[in-house]
Design a protein around this motif. Structure first.
Motif, short mmCIF file in Angstrom:
data_model
loop_
_atom_site.label_atom_id
_atom_site.label_comp_id
_atom_site.label_asym_id
_atom_site.label_seq_id
_atom_site.Cartn_x
_atom_site.Cartn_y
_atom_site.Cartn_z
N MET A 60 2.41 -9.43 20.61
CA MET A 60 1.71 -8.18 20.85
C MET A 60 2.26 -7.06 19.96
N VAL A 61 3.59 -6.98 19.86
CA VAL A 61 4.22 -5.97 19.02
C VAL A 61 3.89 -6.23 17.54
N GLN A 62 3.92 -7.49 17.14
CA GLN A 62 3.56 -7.84 15.76
C GLN A 62 2.11 -7.45 15.48
N ALA A 63 1.23 -7.65 16.46
CA ALA A 63 -0.17 -7.26 16.28
C ALA A 63 -0.30 -5.75 16.11
N PHE A 64 0.52 -4.99 16.85
CA PHE A 64 0.50 -3.53 16.68
C PHE A 64 0.91 -3.15 15.27
N PHE A 65 2.01 -3.74 14.78
CA PHE A 65 2.48 -3.41 13.44
C PHE A 65 1.56 -3.97 12.36
N GLY A 66 0.77 -4.98 12.69
CA GLY A 66 -0.18 -5.54 11.74
C GLY A 66 -1.49 -4.77 11.67
N HIS A 67 -1.74 -3.93 12.66
CA HIS A 67 -2.94 -3.09 12.68
C HIS A 67 -2.79 -1.99 11.63
N TRP A 68 -3.91 -1.41 11.17
CA TRP A 68 -3.83 -0.38 10.12
C TRP A 68 -2.99 0.81 10.56
N PHE A 69 -3.06 1.17 11.83
CA PHE A 69 -2.28 2.31 12.32
C PHE A 69 -0.79 2.00 12.31
N GLY A 70 -0.44 0.79 12.73
CA GLY A 70 0.96 0.37 12.70
C GLY A 70 1.50 0.30 11.28
N LYS A 71 0.66 -0.18 10.35
CA LYS A 71 1.07 -0.23 8.95
C LYS A 71 1.26 1.18 8.39
N LEU A 72 0.42 2.10 8.80
CA LEU A 72 0.55 3.49 8.35
C LEU A 72 1.87 4.08 8.84
N ILE A 73 2.22 3.80 10.08
CA ILE A 73 3.50 4.28 10.63
C ILE A 73 4.66 3.66 9.86
N LEU A 74 4.59 2.36 9.59
CA LEU A 74 5.66 1.69 8.85
C LEU A 74 5.75 2.20 7.41
N PHE A 75 4.60 2.48 6.81
CA PHE A 75 4.59 3.03 5.46
C PHE A 75 5.28 4.39 5.44
N GLY A 76 4.95 5.23 6.40
CA GLY A 76 5.60 6.54 6.50
C GLY A 76 7.09 6.41 6.77
N PHE A 77 7.46 5.46 7.61
CA PHE A 77 8.87 5.23 7.90
C PHE A 77 9.60 4.78 6.63
N THR A 78 8.95 3.90 5.85
CA THR A 78 9.55 3.44 4.60
C THR A 78 9.77 4.61 3.65
N TRP A 79 8.74 5.46 3.51
CA TRP A 79 8.89 6.62 2.63
C TRP A 79 10.01 7.54 3.12
N ALA A 80 10.05 7.80 4.42
CA ALA A 80 11.09 8.67 4.97
C ALA A 80 12.48 8.09 4.72
N LEU A 81 12.59 6.79 4.87
CA LEU A 81 13.88 6.13 4.64
C LEU A 81 14.32 6.27 3.19
N LEU A 82 13.42 6.00 2.25
CA LEU A 82 13.77 6.12 0.84
C LEU A 82 14.03 7.57 0.45
N HIS A 83 13.20 8.48 0.92
CA HIS A 83 13.37 9.89 0.59
C HIS A 83 14.70 10.42 1.13
N HIS A 84 15.02 10.07 2.35
CA HIS A 84 16.26 10.52 2.96
C HIS A 84 17.47 9.89 2.25
N MET A 85 17.36 8.62 1.89
CA MET A 85 18.45 7.94 1.19
C MET A 85 18.71 8.59 -0.17
N LEU A 86 17.64 8.84 -0.92
CA LEU A 86 17.80 9.46 -2.24
C LEU A 86 18.34 10.88 -2.11
N GLY A 87 17.91 11.60 -1.08
CA GLY A 87 18.47 12.93 -0.84
C GLY A 87 19.95 12.85 -0.51
N GLY A 88 20.33 11.82 0.23
CA GLY A 88 21.75 11.61 0.54
C GLY A 88 22.56 11.29 -0.70
#
Length: 134
Positions: A60-88
């Motif tokens: 069920m959780v995998q289905a959530f992350f596989g949905h377009w909305f879940g992927k959008l959240i993960l994409f934003g999380f990925t960007w935030a992680l890289l942006h924060h890391m580079l800022g660090g």
């Protein structure tokens, strides 16, 4: 007796005085991405707990992350992680006493934005290409 301040100016620099600059905005975005990562870790914990609880719940959780909305959240999380890391890394460079020239500071801020966006896109494209789902 204490002195009274009769000027109507603020006692310290204020947002009404400063005009927005790239480095100021980068500082604000760095704080926002840090807070976003803090709350984004809840998603990782949810995913790990789902794996530990049962196969059906994990699906069920995998289905959530596989949905377009879940992927959008993960994409934003990925960007935030890289942006924060580079800022660090930028702050780590400053902690060594380097990179304080005005042109260097501006260049590092622009590089942080560009590399976080390009890195996020490259990471997601790479994952999709490796999985063969693109």
């Amino acid at each position: 007796m204490a002195e009274t301040h009769t000027d109507k100016r603020p006692l310290s620099p204020h947002l009404q005085i400063y005009r927005p600059m790239l480095t100021m905005m980068m500082s604000i975005v760095h704080r926002i991405t840090g807070a976003g990562l803090y709350f984004g870790i809840i998603l990782l914990i949810w995913w790990l707990l789902a794996a530990a609880i049962s196969a059906d719940y994990f699906a069920m959780v995998q289905a959530f992350f596989g949905h377009w909305f879940g992927k959008l959240i993960l994409f934003g999380f990925t960007w935030a992680l890289l942006h924060h890391m580079l800022g660090g890394l930028r702050h780590l460079l400053w902690d060594t006493g380097h990179g304080f020239g005005l042109t260097t500071i501006e260049w590092l801020a622009r590089a942080n934005i560009a590399l976080s966006i390009l890195g996020t896109i490259a990471l997601w494209l790479g994952v999709y290409l490796v999985r063969g789902t693109l």
